[in-house]
Design a protein around this motif. Structure first.
Motif, mmCIF file in Angstrom:
data_model
loop_
_atom_site.group_PDB
_atom_site.id
_atom_site.type_symbol
_atom_site.label_atom_id
_atom_site.label_comp_id
_atom_site.label_asym_id
_atom_site.label_seq_id
_atom_site.Cartn_x
_atom_site.Cartn_y
_atom_site.Cartn_z
ATOM 1 N N GLU A 151 -31.793 24.792 -22.855
ATOM 2 C CA GLU A 151 -32.609 23.644 -22.326
ATOM 3 C C GLU A 151 -33.553 24.086 -21.612
ATOM 4 O O GLU A 151 -33.348 25.012 -20.731
ATOM 5 N N VAL A 152 -34.705 23.808 -21.952
ATOM 6 C CA VAL A 152 -36.070 24.104 -21.152
ATOM 7 C C VAL A 152 -36.763 23.106 -20.369
ATOM 8 O O VAL A 152 -36.610 21.929 -20.814
ATOM 9 N N ALA A 153 -37.753 23.394 -19.484
ATOM 10 C CA ALA A 153 -38.537 22.575 -18.837
ATOM 11 C C ALA A 153 -39.665 22.127 -19.899
ATOM 12 O O ALA A 153 -40.100 20.882 -19.720
ATOM 13 N N PHE A 154 -40.219 22.796 -20.624
ATOM 14 C CA PHE A 154 -41.167 22.604 -21.922
ATOM 15 C C PHE A 154 -41.052 23.842 -22.532
ATOM 16 O O PHE A 154 -40.622 25.018 -22.262
ATOM 17 N N LEU A 155 -41.871 23.626 -23.907
ATOM 18 C CA LEU A 155 -42.036 24.443 -24.787
ATOM 19 C C LEU A 155 -43.546 24.966 -25.003
ATOM 20 O O LEU A 155 -44.380 23.936 -25.120
ATOM 21 N N ILE A 156 -43.946 26.309 -24.914
ATOM 22 C CA ILE A 156 -45.258 26.394 -25.288
ATOM 23 C C ILE A 156 -45.417 26.119 -26.626
ATOM 24 O O ILE A 156 -44.705 26.238 -27.690
#
Length: 296
Positions: A151-156
């Motif tokens: 799980e990430v903060a945002f995706l490029i």
């Protein structure tokens, strides 16, 4: 599955990228943001070779507007998912199939979008995966990248596979930002709406971030350098995000510290310091007064 590729003064005909996407997606849509006629001609030929749809906007509308136009075309074709891509990215074989597995990843909240492990293929290479930390998004550790789904903060944006059902709920990309932090802002809205954003480390893609990479003594991570125009947008949109209410308090502090260091480095150390300083001052000013859209 539809791939949406945004082109802007592309280097080459994008043929390898379009062939790779055509082999993994049902439709390929290229949205051009005002490239020159001589730049577009080889892209037209590459699109024709793989049956891709080319949408020529005739001017630079910004990355967010071009992505939104591509999504509209994808929905018209009947797509359920959209894979976003820049023209300088290279997806590995089987990337899309691996990304699709993340939509069934166990968890209490639904998944809005997934992305690959994005790495650079040039000197000073870096992995562009950002997880949530106390003071804002930070690079994922090697241990974190060893998990099947992270799980990430945002995706490029490039390589981001979006569920169109989630996109309708979260809303389109914010065209007011024009370029820079568009993917971050959308990710913040998606997480606020109760969605997860995941990276599948087994899925790989190469991508170039910035115009060049600079190593600074004593700093582990490389610095991605952009031109003075991008200095304006990064400064302005960072201030806009801090004022937006989308960031937690600690993240606002973190981004305020970051834009201070970013501005000092570009105005005092980098090349073309005078141009950069003027662009940064304009960007910070416009961010404070709420001016958006393309740089005047």
């Amino acid at each position: 599955m539809a791939a949406v590729v945004v082109t802007y003064h592309p280097e080459g005909d994008c043929a390898e990228l379009l062939e790779a996407l055509a082999g993994q997606c049902r439709w390929v849509i290229v949205v051009d943001n005002g490239s020159l006629p001589e730049e577009l001609e080889p892209v037209r030929s590459a699109c024709a070779a793989v049956g891709a749809l080319l949408v020529e906007l005739g001017r630079n509308t910004g990355i967010a507007a071009a992505q939104n136009r591509g999504v509209v075309e994808a929905e018209r074709l009947g797509a359920r998912w959209v894979l976003l891509s820049d023209d300088d990215s290279a997806p590995a074989e089987g990337m899309v199939s691996l990304l699709m597995t993340a939509f069934e990843a166990p968890g209490q909240r639904p998944v809005a979008a997934v992305g690959p492990l994005v790495g650079e293929d040039r000197g000073g290479r870096d992995q562009l995966v950002y997880v949530a930390r106390r003071w804002g998004p930070r690079r994922a550790t090697a241990e974190e990248l060893g998990s099947p789904f992270l799980e990430v903060a945002f995706l490029i944006a490039s390589g981001c596979l979006v569920d169109l059902h989630a996109l309708r709920e979260v809303g389109p990309m914010n065209e007011d930002l024009f370029i820079d932090h568009v993917d971050l802002e959308w990710g913040l809205r998606a997480r606020r709406a109760g969605y997860r954003l995941l990276v599948v480390p087994r899925a790989r893609m190469t991508h170039s971030l910035g115009d060049e990479v600079v190593r600074i003594p004593g700093r582990r991570q490389p610095v991605h350098m952009h031109g003075p125009v991008r200095n304006y947008y990064l400064a302005r949109n960072t201030v806009a995000l801090i004022r937006s209410g989308l960031l937690p308090v600690a993240w606002r502090v973190g981004y305020a510290v970051w834009i201070t260091k970013y501005s000092a480095f570009n105005a005092l150390v980098a090349d073309r310091r005078g141009q950069r300083a003027r662009a940064l001052v304009e960007g910070l000013r416009d961010g404070l007064v709420g001016r958006t859209g393309p740089r005047p």
